[in-house]
Design an enzyme around this catalytic site. Structure first.
Site, PDB file in Angstrom:
ATOM      1  N   TYR A   1      -1.690   0.062   9.950  1.00 45.98           N
ATOM      2  CA  TYR A   1      -1.998  -0.607   8.674  1.00 45.98           C
ATOM      3  C   TYR A   1      -0.769  -0.543   7.754  1.00 45.98           C
ATOM      4  CZ  TYR A   1      -3.781  -1.102   3.942  1.00 45.98           C
ATOM      5  OH  TYR A   1      -3.943  -1.462   2.630  1.00 45.98           O
TER       6      TYR A   1
ATOM      7  N   THR B   1       0.815  -1.213   0.000  1.00 48.91           N
ATOM      8  CA  THR B   1       0.000   0.000   0.000  1.00 48.91           C
ATOM      9  C   THR B   1       0.850   1.265   0.000  1.00 48.91           C
ATOM     10  OG1 THR B   1      -1.512   1.306   1.362  1.00 48.91           O
ATOM     11  CG2 THR B   1      -0.148  -0.255   2.522  1.00 48.91           C
TER      12      THR B   1
END
Ligand code: UDP
Length: 337
Positions: free
Chosen positions: A151, A127
């Site tokens: 995350y 990501t």
């Protein structure tokens, strides 16, 4: 890879973790179209059995090593596409342990099961959140990585794990760092369906449909031209296509590589909202709220490497098409039935 696979060739099996989720299910659809058999490995904790339409489902958790071993023994995949992960910035900031356990320990189990089964190719969903805040520069694969939340940190940890197992065990990985994924299968067979939904475009669509109160813009005091956060939105089918190209790259023996998947163009939250009318025919009811913890002001990436080396093209990644496809999918009723 050709567009018309040889129907007589043996089908190659790909284990798709998170194949019942948003991006994984779109990758499965494309894999099946390209002559692969996608085997979904998914706990269904956030995914949907109804999204598994293109190959078998193994319902199990990545933390269950025995289930992983059994899946590798039964299907003997030539590669893994690893999508399964928790992916909400707000939740990650409130409960980092959940993210480290699921995303990092789950990936370690998977990688060790691959090594033991002799499966040496993995396409991994990373990501842009691994980059953190970078003062609005257009990022590339060599930009520094300083995640702002658990995350991004969990995904960065798995990137490191893949590098280490590449050195020690010859594991081959293609790592995709994606920017903001949006849209849905244009045929509306599958689409984005999270409960609860937190991502901007589906939240906006639910607000338009009256299924939730007005959209709250998380902060309008960021150092951007209109004060709202800037993101780079990529259509989920374009992303799925990149994954199949990444798989071909690995199966051709081209080795480890990291690719950013963005469009190079960022849109602020206010600009996405302004495009809603073009995509749905409706205005979005909205209000302003405080910043959301863990959000970077701007995340935008070029995709030169993916274009030049993988031959990736973006066919549907305009805001209008992404909103239109998401709206068409939403009107089918999604997986709620
Ligand atoms: N956002 C917002 N209101 C919402 C959902 C999202 O203002 O109800 C903003 C969010 O703060 C971020 C951008 O929209 O700046 C994209 O957020 P999303 O959750 O879709 O993706 P992320 O960037 O967190 O991966």
């Amino acid at each position: 890879m050709t567009d018309t696979p040889d129907a007589t060739a043996p089908k190659r099996i790909v284990l798709v973790t998170g194949g019942a989720g948003y991006i994984g299910s779109h990758a499965c659809k494309l894999l099946a179209q390209q002559g692969f058999t996608p085997v979904t490995f998914d706990s269904l904790s956030t995914g949907w059995a109804q999204a598994v339409k293109f190959g078998p489902l193994v319902q199990a958790d990545l933390l269950d090593r025995a289930a992983l071993d059994a899946a590798f023994a039964e299907y003997q995949p030539c590669a893994v596409m690893h999508f399964a992960a928790l992916s909400q910035v707000g939740e990650a900031t409130r409960d980092p342990g959940l993210y480290w356990r699921n995303n990092v320990c789950g990936s370690l189990n998977l990688i060790e099961a691959m090594v033991d089964a002799g499966c040496s190719n993995i396409v991994f969903s990373s990501t842009c959140a691994t980059y953190g805040d970078q003062d609005g520069i257009v990022l590339d694969e060599d930009s520094s990585q300083n995640p702002l939340n658990a995350y991004g940190a969990s995904k960065l940890a798995v990137e490191g794990m893949l590098r280490d197992f590449g050195v020690s065990h010859g594991l081959n990985s293609v790592i995709f760092r994606y920017f903001n994924v949006a849209g849905a299968d244009p045929e509306a067979e599958i689409g984005e369906w999270h409960q609860p939904e937190t991502h901007l475009i589906p939240v906006m669509i639910e607000a338009v449909a009256g299924a939730r109160p007005a959209l709250v813009i998380h902060g309008n005091d960021y150092p951007t031209h209109d004060g709202t956060c800037i993101r780079d939105y990529v259509h989920v089918m374009d992303l799925a296509r990149a994954h199949v190209l990444g798989l071909d790259w690995l199966l051709d023996g081209r080795g480890n590589r990291v690719f950013n998947l963005g469009t190079g163009v960022g849109f602020s939250v206010a600009e996405v909202i302004a495009q809603c009318r073009a995509g749905t025919g409706h205005r979005v009811p909205h209000s302003f709220g405080p910043r959301r913890a863990g959000d970077a002001a701007a995340l935008v990436s070029g995709s030169r490497r993916a274009v030049e080396e993988l031959g990736w093209t973006q066919e549907r990644s305009s805001l209008k098409l992404m909103i239109e496809d998401a709206w068409r999918w939403y009107k089918t009723g999604g997986y709620s039935g």
